[in-house]
Design a protein around this motif. Structure first.
Motif, PDB file in Angstrom:
ATOM      1  N   ARG A 173      75.743 -36.114  65.232  1.00  0.00           N
ATOM      2  CA  ARG A 173      74.421 -35.618  64.845  1.00  0.00           C
ATOM      3  C   ARG A 173      74.379 -35.385  63.342  1.00  0.00           C
ATOM      4  O   ARG A 173      73.477 -35.809  62.655  1.00  0.00           O
ATOM      5  CB  ARG A 173      74.110 -34.320  65.603  1.00  0.00           C
ATOM      6  CG  ARG A 173      72.629 -34.020  65.732  1.00  0.00           C
ATOM      7  CD  ARG A 173      72.380 -32.627  66.289  1.00  0.00           C
ATOM      8  NE  ARG A 173      72.897 -31.591  65.403  1.00  0.00           N
ATOM      9  CZ  ARG A 173      72.232 -31.095  64.361  1.00  0.00           C
ATOM     10  NH1 ARG A 173      71.023 -31.523  64.085  1.00  0.00           N
ATOM     11  NH2 ARG A 173      72.774 -30.171  63.586  1.00  0.00           N
ATOM     12  N   ASN A 174      75.419 -34.711  62.812  1.00  0.00           N
ATOM     13  CA  ASN A 174      75.438 -34.406  61.378  1.00  0.00           C
ATOM     14  C   ASN A 174      76.881 -34.420  60.858  1.00  0.00           C
ATOM     15  O   ASN A 174      77.536 -33.384  60.807  1.00  0.00           O
ATOM     16  CB  ASN A 174      74.763 -33.039  61.138  1.00  0.00           C
ATOM     17  CG  ASN A 174      74.542 -32.764  59.665  1.00  0.00           C
ATOM     18  OD1 ASN A 174      74.771 -33.638  58.811  1.00  0.00           O
ATOM     19  ND2 ASN A 174      74.117 -31.552  59.345  1.00  0.00           N
ATOM     20  N   VAL A 175      77.339 -35.628  60.522  1.00  0.00           N
ATOM     21  CA  VAL A 175      78.681 -35.807  59.943  1.00  0.00           C
ATOM     22  C   VAL A 175      78.481 -36.552  58.620  1.00  0.00           C
ATOM     23  O   VAL A 175      77.843 -37.628  58.615  1.00  0.00           O
ATOM     24  CB  VAL A 175      79.616 -36.606  60.877  1.00  0.00           C
ATOM     25  CG1 VAL A 175      80.957 -36.898  60.177  1.00  0.00           C
ATOM     26  CG2 VAL A 175      79.859 -35.865  62.187  1.00  0.00           C
ATOM     27  N   GLY A 176      78.985 -35.985  57.522  1.00  0.00           N
ATOM     28  CA  GLY A 176      78.786 -36.597  56.196  1.00  0.00           C
ATOM     29  C   GLY A 176      79.320 -38.025  56.163  1.00  0.00           C
ATOM     30  O   GLY A 176      80.465 -38.272  56.545  1.00  0.00           O
ATOM     31  N   ALA A 185      76.582 -42.513  60.182  1.00  0.00           N
ATOM     32  CA  ALA A 185      75.228 -42.567  60.753  1.00  0.00           C
ATOM     33  C   ALA A 185      75.207 -41.836  62.095  1.00  0.00           C
ATOM     34  O   ALA A 185      76.120 -42.012  62.909  1.00  0.00           O
ATOM     35  CB  ALA A 185      74.822 -44.025  60.957  1.00  0.00           C
ATOM     36  N   PRO A 186      74.182 -41.003  62.325  1.00  0.00           N
ATOM     37  CA  PRO A 186      74.068 -40.370  63.646  1.00  0.00           C
ATOM     38  C   PRO A 186      74.029 -41.438  64.737  1.00  0.00           C
ATOM     39  O   PRO A 186      73.482 -42.521  64.520  1.00  0.00           O
ATOM     40  CB  PRO A 186      72.725 -39.630  63.577  1.00  0.00           C
ATOM     41  CG  PRO A 186      72.463 -39.436  62.120  1.00  0.00           C
ATOM     42  CD  PRO A 186      73.082 -40.625  61.427  1.00  0.00           C
ATOM     43  N   GLY A 187      74.639 -41.148  65.853  1.00  0.00           N
ATOM     44  CA  GLY A 187      74.631 -42.129  66.944  1.00  0.00           C
ATOM     45  C   GLY A 187      75.755 -41.892  67.923  1.00  0.00           C
ATOM     46  O   GLY A 187      76.452 -40.870  67.880  1.00  0.00           O
ATOM     47  N   LEU A 188      75.951 -42.880  68.783  1.00  0.00           N
ATOM     48  CA  LEU A 188      76.969 -42.812  69.838  1.00  0.00           C
ATOM     49  C   LEU A 188      78.159 -43.678  69.433  1.00  0.00           C
ATOM     50  O   LEU A 188      77.983 -44.816  69.004  1.00  0.00           O
ATOM     51  CB  LEU A 188      76.409 -43.343  71.156  1.00  0.00           C
ATOM     52  CG  LEU A 188      75.066 -42.772  71.620  1.00  0.00           C
ATOM     53  CD1 LEU A 188      74.632 -43.441  72.924  1.00  0.00           C
ATOM     54  CD2 LEU A 188      75.176 -41.263  71.812  1.00  0.00           C
ATOM     55  N   TYR A 189      79.336 -43.150  69.595  1.00  0.00           N
ATOM     56  CA  TYR A 189      80.557 -43.865  69.207  1.00  0.00           C
ATOM     57  C   TYR A 189      81.595 -43.740  70.320  1.00  0.00           C
ATOM     58  O   TYR A 189      81.515 -42.858  71.170  1.00  0.00           O
ATOM     59  CB  TYR A 189      81.150 -43.274  67.918  1.00  0.00           C
ATOM     60  CG  TYR A 189      80.250 -43.442  66.711  1.00  0.00           C
ATOM     61  CD1 TYR A 189      80.388 -44.538  65.861  1.00  0.00           C
ATOM     62  CD2 TYR A 189      79.245 -42.510  66.430  1.00  0.00           C
ATOM     63  CE1 TYR A 189      79.563 -44.697  64.750  1.00  0.00           C
ATOM     64  CE2 TYR A 189      78.408 -42.669  65.331  1.00  0.00           C
ATOM     65  CZ  TYR A 189      78.580 -43.755  64.494  1.00  0.00           C
ATOM     66  OH  TYR A 189      77.768 -43.918  63.402  1.00  0.00           O
ATOM     67  N   ASP A 213      72.992 -25.641  61.051  1.00  0.00           N
ATOM     68  CA  ASP A 213      72.779 -27.046  61.409  1.00  0.00           C
ATOM     69  C   ASP A 213      72.328 -27.905  60.239  1.00  0.00           C
ATOM     70  O   ASP A 213      72.060 -29.088  60.404  1.00  0.00           O
ATOM     71  CB  ASP A 213      71.892 -27.205  62.644  1.00  0.00           C
ATOM     72  CG  ASP A 213      70.543 -26.567  62.494  1.00  0.00           C
ATOM     73  OD1 ASP A 213      70.264 -26.038  61.398  1.00  0.00           O
ATOM     74  OD2 ASP A 213      69.766 -26.600  63.472  1.00  0.00           O
ATOM     75  N   THR A 214      72.284 -27.300  59.032  1.00  0.00           N
ATOM     76  CA  THR A 214      72.009 -28.140  57.860  1.00  0.00           C
ATOM     77  C   THR A 214      73.327 -28.575  57.210  1.00  0.00           C
ATOM     78  O   THR A 214      73.349 -29.477  56.385  1.00  0.00           O
ATOM     79  CB  THR A 214      71.164 -27.382  56.817  1.00  0.00           C
ATOM     80  OG1 THR A 214      71.905 -26.216  56.422  1.00  0.00           O
ATOM     81  CG2 THR A 214      69.818 -26.980  57.372  1.00  0.00           C
ATOM     82  N   ALA A 215      74.434 -27.915  57.557  1.00  0.00           N
ATOM     83  CA  ALA A 215      75.722 -28.215  56.900  1.00  0.00           C
ATOM     84  C   ALA A 215      76.485 -29.258  57.716  1.00  0.00           C
ATOM     85  O   ALA A 215      76.741 -29.062  58.906  1.00  0.00           O
ATOM     86  CB  ALA A 215      76.551 -26.938  56.777  1.00  0.00           C
ATOM     87  N   PRO A 216      76.844 -30.395  57.095  1.00  0.00           N
ATOM     88  CA  PRO A 216      77.532 -31.434  57.864  1.00  0.00           C
ATOM     89  C   PRO A 216      78.999 -31.120  58.108  1.00  0.00           C
ATOM     90  O   PRO A 216      79.646 -30.437  57.309  1.00  0.00           O
ATOM     91  CB  PRO A 216      77.405 -32.673  56.971  1.00  0.00           C
ATOM     92  CG  PRO A 216      77.254 -32.136  55.588  1.00  0.00           C
ATOM     93  CD  PRO A 216      76.597 -30.780  55.700  1.00  0.00           C
ATOM     94  N   VAL A 217      79.510 -31.620  59.210  1.00  0.00           N
ATOM     95  CA  VAL A 217      80.954 -31.706  59.419  1.00  0.00           C
ATOM     96  C   VAL A 217      81.403 -32.872  58.540  1.00  0.00           C
ATOM     97  O   VAL A 217      80.700 -33.888  58.442  1.00  0.00           O
ATOM     98  CB  VAL A 217      81.237 -32.018  60.921  1.00  0.00           C
ATOM     99  CG1 VAL A 217      82.693 -32.373  61.158  1.00  0.00           C
ATOM    100  CG2 VAL A 217      80.800 -30.847  61.793  1.00  0.00           C
ATOM    101  N   THR A 218      82.549 -32.749  57.856  1.00  0.00           N
ATOM    102  CA  THR A 218      82.964 -33.860  56.993  1.00  0.00           C
ATOM    103  C   THR A 218      83.666 -34.930  57.832  1.00  0.00           C
ATOM    104  O   THR A 218      84.191 -34.650  58.930  1.00  0.00           O
ATOM    105  CB  THR A 218      83.911 -33.392  55.869  1.00  0.00           C
ATOM    106  OG1 THR A 218      85.154 -33.009  56.472  1.00  0.00           O
ATOM    107  CG2 THR A 218      83.317 -32.228  55.072  1.00  0.00           C
TER     108      THR A 218
END
Ligand SMILES: Cc1cc2nc3c(=O)[nH]c(=O)nc-3n(C[C@H](O)[C@H](O)[C@H](O)COP(=O)(O)O)c2cc1C
Length: 370
Positions: A214-217, A220-224, A162-167
């Motif tokens: 949550r974690n995408v390079g 910004a985290p949030g709802l889309y 959970d430290t590695a972002p999805v690109t």
């Protein structure tokens, strides 16, 4: 011969009249006051009273009453899973189960019916738009692994780094194949047709995607919301949900909060109902969801991401945050995508090479198992 009210009937009211619905027969009967008074006497097995004889016969013929020892009685005694699934599921199944004499319209007749309908009531828009700040997504990546390899490697993954972002490119690619438009064209007098990577009943494509980031390079985290027609993201109001909120929304399953991005799927009911004004369409919507999810699984796998699906969620708080009204748009389930934990990636490689098979266990349970 004792009789009682069938357990498979459902009572409702319409136009000021009590209605008995016998779903197994696809029949509804308006009940006169004399009939409903009579039925209260036969909620338990009872010998028909002399004065009820004529009405009891009518209600037996209608399937509202059943006779002790009859085939209907035996069926009600041996309901299998329907006993614990309850009245609502049983009723829905029977009411939407097609009978031997079902009439199916031809494609030609159906198209002419829909052309007429479109004159009065235009086809619902196949695309939803919020019109909020929209973010263009990068060009989707090429998916290089062969299909047979992707199919073989597709597994449900519940343990992420959970430290590695999805690109952003991976997210764009997953959205492109899972919800993106492959072709769109006009059918004269009818409306716009849309074709996507997954099949959809009547090509209605009722499924919308709401990425919960949550974690995408670079995002910004949030709802889309995924604007499929523009291959863009629309930012929705509301804070990015914290871990506790995600766990609450998605059935307290710890792995959900460790994924980089979740695709919350909803169905826009009118898109399907406009063409198919029948309760059986509700089944087709879930078949659509299954196809969409499998496309998401395969795309994520080809991208080297771990993917899961769950339909375990608390509808009510999700409806509230995403502004969904169950009369028009309903939440269906989620796919989650994340970078597999290094130990999980090693286990999957070993399994693919003939090593011991096993399920992917969530991080916390895995740690507990040592
Ligand atoms: C409709 C559906 C619902 C599912 N719900 C859950 C769930 O709530 N929790 C979970 O951990 N996995 C869930 N899964 C994933 C299954 O457990 C998984 O597909 C199964 O164990 C087989 O593993 P595989 O996907 O690696 O073949 C669901 C899968 C489907 C298709």
């Amino acid at each position: 011969m004792r009789v009682r009210v069938t357990r498979l009937a459902v009572f409702t009211s319409r136009n000021g009249q009590l209605v008995c619905d016998v779903p197994a027969r696809h029949r509804q009967f308006g009940l006169r006051p004399a009939a409903w008074l009579l039925l209260t006497h036969y909620t338990r097995w009872a010998e028909p009273r002399d004065e009820d004889a004529a009405l009891v016969k009518q209600l037996l013929d209608a399937g509202v009453l059943i006779a002790e020892g009859s085939a209907e009685h035996r069926q009600e005694e041996e309901m299998g899973p329907w006993r614990s699934w309850g009245t609502a599921a049983t009723y829905f199944h029977l009411a939407t189960r097609t009978l031997d004499g079902e009439h199916f319209v031809t494609a030609v007749d159906d198209t002419s019916r829909l052309r007429q309908k479109a004159e009065q009531e235009p086809e619902p828009d196949p695309f939803k738009r919020y019109g909020t700040h929209s973010l263009a997504l990068p060009t989707p990546m090429e998916l290089t692994p062969a299909l047979d390899r992707t199919l073989r490697e597709r597994r449900t993954i519940r343990r992420f780094d959970d430290t590695a972002p999805v690109t952003l490119e991976q997210l764009s690619t997953a959205l492109h194949w899972t919800g993106g438009v492959q072709h769109r064209f006009d059918i004269p007098g009818f409306g716009e047709a849309v074709l996507k990577a997954s099949p959809s009943g009547g090509s209605r494509h009722p499924v919308e995607i709401y990425p919960v980031v949550r974690n995408v390079g670079g995002l910004a985290p949030g709802l889309y919301h995924y604007a499929a027609d523009a291959h863009a993201l629309e930012a929705l109001p509301g804070a990015a949900p914290d871990t506790e909120t995600l766990l609450h929304w998605f059935g307290d399953q710890t792995f959900v909060a460790r994924a980089g991005v979740l695709f919350l799927y909803t169905a826009m009911l009118e898109r399907s109902a406009w063409k198919y004004p029948t309760g059986r369409t509700y089944r087709a919507i879930y078949a659509d969801l299954g196809h969409v999810s499998q496309t998401a699984y395969l795309t994520g796998t080809a991208l080297g991401l771990g993917v899961f699906f769950t339909a375990a969620m608390r509808d009510e708080p999700i409806e509230e945050v995403f502004g969904l009204d169950w009369r028009t748009e309903i939440p269906l389930g989620i796919n989650g995508f994340g970078v597999p934990h290094p130990q999980e990636a090693a286990r999957l490689r070993e399994m693919a090479a003939g090593g011991p098979p096993g399920f992917s266990y969530p991080h916390d349970e895995w740690d507990g198992l040592g």
